[in-house]
Design a protein around this motif. Structure first.
Motif, short mmCIF file in Angstrom:
data_model
loop_
_atom_site.label_atom_id
_atom_site.label_comp_id
_atom_site.label_asym_id
_atom_site.label_seq_id
_atom_site.Cartn_x
_atom_site.Cartn_y
_atom_site.Cartn_z
N GLN A 86 0.01 57.93 -22.76
CA GLN A 86 0.57 57.53 -21.47
C GLN A 86 1.74 56.56 -21.59
OE1 GLN A 86 -0.15 59.05 -18.57
NE2 GLN A 86 -1.40 60.34 -19.90
N GLU A 87 1.68 55.62 -22.53
CA GLU A 87 2.80 54.70 -22.70
C GLU A 87 4.08 55.47 -23.03
OE1 GLU A 87 3.56 50.60 -25.13
OE2 GLU A 87 3.05 52.36 -26.35
N GLY A 88 3.96 56.41 -23.97
CA GLY A 88 5.13 57.19 -24.37
C GLY A 88 5.65 58.07 -23.25
N ILE A 89 4.75 58.59 -22.42
CA ILE A 89 5.19 59.41 -21.29
C ILE A 89 5.97 58.57 -20.29
CG2 ILE A 89 4.37 60.76 -19.31
CD1 ILE A 89 2.02 61.68 -21.09
N SER A 90 5.52 57.34 -20.06
CA SER A 90 6.26 56.43 -19.18
C SER A 90 7.64 56.14 -19.76
CB SER A 90 5.48 55.13 -19.00
OG SER A 90 6.21 54.19 -18.26
N TYR A 91 7.74 55.98 -21.08
CA TYR A 91 9.03 55.75 -21.73
C TYR A 91 9.94 56.97 -21.55
CZ TYR A 91 7.90 51.38 -24.22
OH TYR A 91 7.61 50.08 -24.53
N LEU A 92 9.38 58.17 -21.70
CA LEU A 92 10.17 59.39 -21.51
C LEU A 92 10.72 59.46 -20.09
CD1 LEU A 92 7.83 61.92 -23.33
CD2 LEU A 92 10.20 61.48 -23.98
N ALA A 93 9.86 59.16 -19.11
CA ALA A 93 10.30 59.20 -17.71
C ALA A 93 11.37 58.14 -17.45
CB ALA A 93 9.09 58.99 -16.78
N GLY A 94 11.17 56.94 -18.00
CA GLY A 94 12.11 55.86 -17.79
C GLY A 94 13.46 56.13 -18.44
N ALA A 95 13.45 56.76 -19.62
CA ALA A 95 14.68 57.07 -20.33
C ALA A 95 15.28 58.40 -19.92
CB ALA A 95 14.42 57.06 -21.84
N MET A 123 -4.83 60.73 -13.63
CA MET A 123 -3.99 60.31 -14.75
C MET A 123 -2.69 61.10 -14.81
SD MET A 123 -4.99 60.01 -18.81
CE MET A 123 -5.25 61.76 -19.11
N SER A 124 -2.76 62.37 -14.40
CA SER A 124 -1.59 63.25 -14.51
C SER A 124 -0.61 63.08 -13.37
CB SER A 124 -2.06 64.71 -14.57
OG SER A 124 -2.95 64.92 -15.64
N VAL A 125 -1.11 63.02 -12.13
CA VAL A 125 -0.20 63.08 -10.98
C VAL A 125 0.12 61.71 -10.38
CG1 VAL A 125 -1.10 65.37 -10.43
CG2 VAL A 125 -1.96 63.40 -9.18
N LYS A 126 -0.67 60.72 -10.69
CA LYS A 126 -0.42 59.39 -10.13
C LYS A 126 0.33 58.49 -11.10
CE LYS A 126 -2.81 60.55 -6.48
NZ LYS A 126 -2.12 60.94 -5.24
N GLY A 127 0.71 59.02 -12.25
CA GLY A 127 1.43 58.22 -13.23
C GLY A 127 0.47 57.43 -14.09
N GLY A 128 0.05 57.99 -15.22
CA GLY A 128 -0.94 57.32 -16.08
C GLY A 128 -0.36 56.12 -16.81
N GLY A 129 0.96 56.12 -16.99
CA GLY A 129 1.61 54.99 -17.65
C GLY A 129 2.09 53.96 -16.64
N GLY A 131 4.68 51.52 -14.38
CA GLY A 131 5.93 51.61 -13.64
C GLY A 131 5.94 52.65 -12.55
N ASP A 132 7.07 52.69 -11.83
CA ASP A 132 7.27 53.64 -10.72
C ASP A 132 7.87 54.93 -11.26
OD1 ASP A 132 6.46 52.00 -8.52
OD2 ASP A 132 8.33 50.87 -8.72
N TYR A 133 7.05 55.94 -11.47
CA TYR A 133 7.59 57.22 -11.91
C TYR A 133 6.64 58.35 -11.52
CZ TYR A 133 4.28 57.77 -15.83
OH TYR A 133 3.15 57.93 -16.59
N HIS A 221 18.02 51.44 -11.17
CA HIS A 221 17.59 52.56 -11.99
C HIS A 221 16.41 53.28 -11.34
CE1 HIS A 221 16.73 54.99 -15.51
NE2 HIS A 221 15.53 54.44 -15.64
N ILE A 222 15.44 52.51 -10.86
CA ILE A 222 14.25 53.09 -10.22
C ILE A 222 14.64 53.84 -8.95
CG2 ILE A 222 12.09 52.53 -9.04
CD1 ILE A 222 11.81 50.18 -11.06
N LEU A 223 15.55 53.26 -8.18
CA LEU A 223 15.98 53.93 -6.95
C LEU A 223 16.71 55.24 -7.26
CD1 LEU A 223 17.19 50.85 -4.86
CD2 LEU A 223 15.08 52.17 -4.56
N ARG A 224 17.46 55.26 -8.36
CA ARG A 224 18.12 56.50 -8.76
C ARG A 224 17.10 57.54 -9.22
NH1 ARG A 224 20.11 58.62 -13.19
NH2 ARG A 224 19.65 56.82 -14.47
N LEU A 225 16.09 57.07 -9.94
CA LEU A 225 15.00 57.99 -10.32
C LEU A 225 14.31 58.54 -9.08
CD1 LEU A 225 13.26 56.14 -13.32
CD2 LEU A 225 14.79 58.12 -13.43
#
Length: 353
Positions: A86-95, A123-129, A131-133, A221-225
C-alpha cells in the motif's frame, strides 16, 4: 480467433504480455502464484524481464522504478501481500506513474486463509495507502472478462498516468475457463515525455517525485490530481444490469459472487419473484448512476458479498435513502450459494408483505 482453456492466473499473465507488459516484479503468495510463475517463463520470450523480489515491499518499489522509465509494468499478489504494497501504491499515485496491480483476494484479516474472499474492498477503493488519492479498480466476473480488463487496464493506466488495480477473488485465479485473446481497441495515448529514460543530451532531466515540502505546493498537486480523478469518474465508470425491469428486489454484487447471484435470480424467477442485478465492473469509480435505473416496483436492495459487508456502504450512498438496503454474505473463504441468496431474498419479500 479460437478459444483456449486456461487457468485464471495464467490468463492474467498472457493478457498482460499481449498488452505490452515488459516487466513483472512479485513475490509468492497463494492463490496467485501461477501469475509470477507464468511471467517468469514467458516474459523473457518477448524481451521482457521477471524479477522475484525479496518481499512485496521491494516488488512494488521495483514497479515504481520501471514505471518511472515509461515501461509497461505489472505486479500481483494476494490480500496480505497487497497490504504490504500500500505504501508503494500511494507513491505511484502521488508521482502519477502508470502500473497495473492484480489482487487475487483471499480471506483475512491477518494471514487469514487461502480460500476466496472479497474482503479487500475497503483497502482497494478507499485508498489503502496514505493521502488523498484514488485509482481505477476493476472487478471481473469471469476469466474472459479478466483477460479483457487486464488489457484495458494498461491503456487506462497510461492515459491517466495512474496505477490501476484489478481485483478478483481466488476462485478466478484458480479455476479454468475457455478464453479468447481478442484485440482490444487501443486508446490514443500521448508520448511519455515525462519518463526518466535518459536525456540523450537532447533535453533537461525529468524528475519523478511525490514529495512536496511546501504545503501550498502539495495542496495544488492534490487539487490537480482531483481534476484527474473527476475525469476518470466521468469517463471510466462501468457496470452491468441484469433483469432490472419490473424487479421487486435488486441485488448488488460484483465478481464471481455476481455469477452466483444470477443463478439465484433465475431460480427466483421460476418461483414468481422478479429480482434484478446491478454488477459494478469498476469498484472505483463506483457506478452510482446505475442505481438511478431501479424501477418503481423495487421495494428493497440487497447487497451480496464474500465479506461481512463492505460494498454495501457505497450502495447505500448511491441510493441516498431512496430504498431500504439489506446484506447477505459469507466470509473467511466460505462461498455463498445460490440457495443462500434465494433464502435471503425470500426473507426480504416476506418481510415486505
Amino acid at each position: 480467433m479460437s478459444k483456449v482453456l486456461m487457468k485464471g492466473n495464467e490468463a492474467v499473465g498472457a493478457a498482460a504480455i499481449k498488452a505490452g507488459c515488459k516487466y513483472f516484479f512479485g513475490y509468492p503468495i497463494t492463490p496467485q502464484n501461477e501469475i509470477p510463475e507464468y511471467m517468469s517463463k514467458k516474459l523473457p520470450e518477448v524481451g521482457g524481464e521477471f524479477v522475484q523480489a525479496e518481499s512485496e515491499v521491494a516488488a512494488i518499489n521495483m514497479v515504481y522504478g520501471a514505471a518511472g522509465s515509461g515501461a509497461r509494468v505489472m505486479t500481483s499478489s494476494s490480500s496480505p501481500g497487497m497490504a504490504l504494497k500500500q505504501e508503494g501504491i500511494s507513491y505511484l499515485a502521488g508521482a502519477e506513474l502508470p502500473a497495473v496491480i492484480v489482487n487475487m483476494m483471499r480471506g483475512g484479516p491477518g494471514l487469514g486463509g487461502i480460500q476466496p474472499a472479497q474482503s479487500d474492498y475497503f483497502m482497494s477503493v478507499k485508498g489503502g495507502g496514505n493521502g488523498d488519492y484514488f485509482m481505477p479498480v476493476y472487478a471481473p466476473a469471469s476469466i474472459q472478462e479478466t483477460v479483457d480488463l487486464i488489457q484495458e487496464a494498461f491503456d487506462v493506466a497510461d492515459q491517466y498516468r495512474t496505477p490501476v488495480m484489478v481485483i478478483a477473488d481466488g476462485m478466478i485465479g484458480q479455476m479454468m475457463e475457455p478464453v479468447e485473446f481478442k484485440d482490444i481497441p487501443k486508446r490514443k495515448l500521448e508520448e511519455k515525455t515525462w519518463a526518466t529514460n535518459g536525456t540523450k543530451e537532447e533535453r533537461k532531466p525529468n524528475v519523478i517525485n511525490s514529495l512536496f515540502l511546501d504545503a501550498h505546493d502539495l495542496e495544488n498537486h492534490i487539487l490537480r490530481l482531483e481534476e484527474k480523478f473527476n475525469l476518470i469518474e466521468e469517463k471510466e465508470c462501468r457496470w452491468e444490469e441484469y433483469k432490472l425491469e419490473g424487479a421487486e428486489i435488486v441485488i448488488a454484487a460484483y465478481g464471481t459472487t455476481a455469477r452466483i447471484v444470477k443463478n439465484a435470480i433465475d431460480t427466483l424467477e421460476k418461483d414468481g419473484i422478479k429480482v434484478g442485478l446491478i454488477r459494478p465492473i469498476t469498484l472505483w469509480p463506483f457506478p452510482k448512476k446505475a442505481f438511478d435505473h431501479i424501477d418503481s416496483t423495487t421495494t428493497n436492495v440487497l447487497t451480496v458479498e464474500m465479506s461481512r459487508g463492505q460494498m454495501i456502504e457505497d450502495v447505500r450512498l448511491s441510493l441516498n435513502g431512496k430504498l431500504p438496503t439489506a446484506f447477505f454474505g459469507r466470509t473467511g473463504g466460505v462461498i455463498p450459494t445460490p440457495a443462500g441468496v434465494v433464502e435471503a431474498v425470500k426473507k426480504l419479500v416476506g418481510g415486505a408483505k
